[in-house]
Design an enzyme around this catalytic site. Sequence first.
Site, short mmCIF file in Angstrom:
data_model
loop_
_atom_site.label_atom_id
_atom_site.label_comp_id
_atom_site.label_asym_id
_atom_site.label_seq_id
_atom_site.Cartn_x
_atom_site.Cartn_y
_atom_site.Cartn_z
N LYS A 81 -7.40 8.00 11.18
CA LYS A 81 -6.97 8.18 9.80
C LYS A 81 -7.81 9.29 9.16
O LYS A 81 -9.03 9.27 9.24
CB LYS A 81 -7.13 6.87 9.03
CG LYS A 81 -6.38 6.84 7.70
CD LYS A 81 -6.36 5.43 7.11
CE LYS A 81 -5.53 5.41 5.83
NZ LYS A 81 -5.46 4.06 5.24
N GLU A 83 1.42 -11.41 2.17
CA GLU A 83 1.35 -11.99 0.84
C GLU A 83 1.83 -13.43 0.80
O GLU A 83 1.27 -14.27 0.07
CB GLU A 83 2.15 -11.12 -0.15
CG GLU A 83 1.53 -9.77 -0.43
CD GLU A 83 1.87 -8.71 0.60
OE1 GLU A 83 1.40 -7.57 0.46
OE2 GLU A 83 2.61 -9.02 1.57
N ARG A 86 7.00 -10.40 -2.60
CA ARG A 86 7.22 -10.80 -1.21
C ARG A 86 6.83 -12.26 -0.98
O ARG A 86 7.17 -12.84 0.05
CB ARG A 86 6.41 -9.90 -0.28
CG ARG A 86 6.86 -8.44 -0.33
CD ARG A 86 5.71 -7.47 -0.04
NE ARG A 86 5.12 -7.63 1.26
CZ ARG A 86 5.51 -6.99 2.36
NH1 ARG A 86 6.50 -6.14 2.30
NH2 ARG A 86 4.90 -7.19 3.51
#
Length: 632
Positions: free
Chosen positions: A290, A376, A404
Amino acid sequence: MIDADKYPLLSRIDSPADLRRLDVESLPTLCAEIRRYLITELSSNPGHFASSMGSVEITVALHYVLDTPEDRIVWDVGHQAYAHKLLTGRRDAFHGNRKMGGISGFPTPEESPYDTFTAGHASNSISAALGMSVAARLKDNDKVRHTVAVIGDASISGGLAFEGLNNAANTPNNLMIVLNDNDMSIDKNVGSLHSYLAHINTSKHYNSLRYNVYRFFRRIHLIGDNGKGFVLRFNNAMKSLIGGQQNIFEGLNIRYFGPFDGHDVRKLVKVFNEIKDMDGPKILHLRTVKGKGYAPAEADPANWHAPGKFDPETGVRQTGNSTVPKYQDVFGQALTALAAENPRIVAITAAMPTGTSISVMQEAFPDRVFDVGISEGHAVTFAGGLAKEGLLPVVGIYSSFLQRAYDSIIHDVAIQHLPVVFAIDRAGLVGEDGVTHHGAFDLAYLDVIPGMTISAPSDAESLRNLLYTAIQREDGPFAIRYPRGSADRDASAIPFTELPVGKGRKLSDGTDAVVLTLGPIKDEAAKAIATLAEKGISAAHYDMLFLKPIDTDILKEAVAMNVPIITVEDGSITGGLGATVAAWMKQNGINVPLRTLGIPDKFVHHGTIAQLRDLCGLDAKAIAETIAEATA
């Protein structure tokens, strides 16, 4: 226009068709140009930096090998898709990335046929791409269309991704899943799947041999499609026995390749070409870094996820000079202070400890903070389990992501009246992240749940006090919604005060109109009221603080004045404060003029907060105009 001298290859690519005309040996040079361009552009026009820097080679290789947009690429989340946008006709428009009227920071089919599916929330790519792959087979069995899902290592831990993987193994399809494994989500990855990915290894030669043997047996009619699953399972069992390692993906009957270096673009082109026509679902595991190609981002990828403006030469990030804390920091500091006094308090976050500032408590009490990853629904049900056994869980999740977990809120918390506190960050308009990230719907979707207390602080002090109040009460779920951005002041030295639930407060008197606000949008309303006062229009102003239970004493006081009532909220106009007031008035047979202001009943795209408030009629000017019209 892009400078052709600085970017000799990138300047020639107006579509992936142009990319495919390049020699494969020139692709590393193109990748370097893309990174230089991203660094230059994002240093002055901020966006999602580290993820897109880490996925350049994957993007180039996919568009080089596939016939996009006829072949489909489905991006998960979309943080990694900037190179994709540059290569698909939006290079010269990239300077308008995330700006009002400019291109979106996420893939969106409204913008380009190369953006095959809406991206913004994690873990949906496999399911969506599987649907596309199956549809291609059903619509035209003779036509070969490649479908690829590009998903990050953090997103693949989400429940929806596992549901997609399970279904892919049992449905005829030609799906390729590219796992972009960079050991990160936004904060550091957590969970056993992350640890598994860090150690998994599979021989490419073994995969090739196995596939060739399968093709040979099929060609001589010793095996057909009906027997393919048996052979896969047998080979996987033998491989596990010999290698001493069970592959979770092959345990699902999904062919696995890798891991490979996700920054070797020539190797990626070769691998994509080798496996793209293999029948059945397959997963290609690629290890990436990343922030690749920019040393500051590689060294600190979490803070370079979306770093804001920075000096491209030095990597020094611009930080504001304001000493006023953000709402998330007010929450994080207050939570930690309360946790120091009450050992029953625990906190849960879904891969966003820094984004929610639960990291403050995590540093102080690491054993009482749980980062459950991008899950979640699990976060909420896990909190329900903690509450059932006597703890006081505080769940910090962004408003748009909490959507969600809706069933979990109802089934696993509200029905049992469990004392779970929902700290709903990024409520209301969030700005440049746009349509997938606005917290527009939480007031509406929570209001219909029996027993749910819903509050919205209007400043730092009321946020602290509402959190304190929620902790004191143990009679059911308690939601506290607050926006992205800075609060009004540092209120950390002010002692906590328990607030009466369902009670608002009067901010100013007036005789010509009544303004009811919920949340920090009260400041825009206050500006509007001050402007109108100079023109001789007097409006009373109430800060409701609670949507549920609503302060009926304030409502009775307001309607008794027999003047127009204007409600203002940074949430969907359908549901929320205005709808609640209208329903109360109708139920009580009250016929006082009512105007409701909020986020309109449509999906709002990206821009600055000021621009979006103007667009939605929620800035001081629009509020003043509404009050003036109502009192004319």
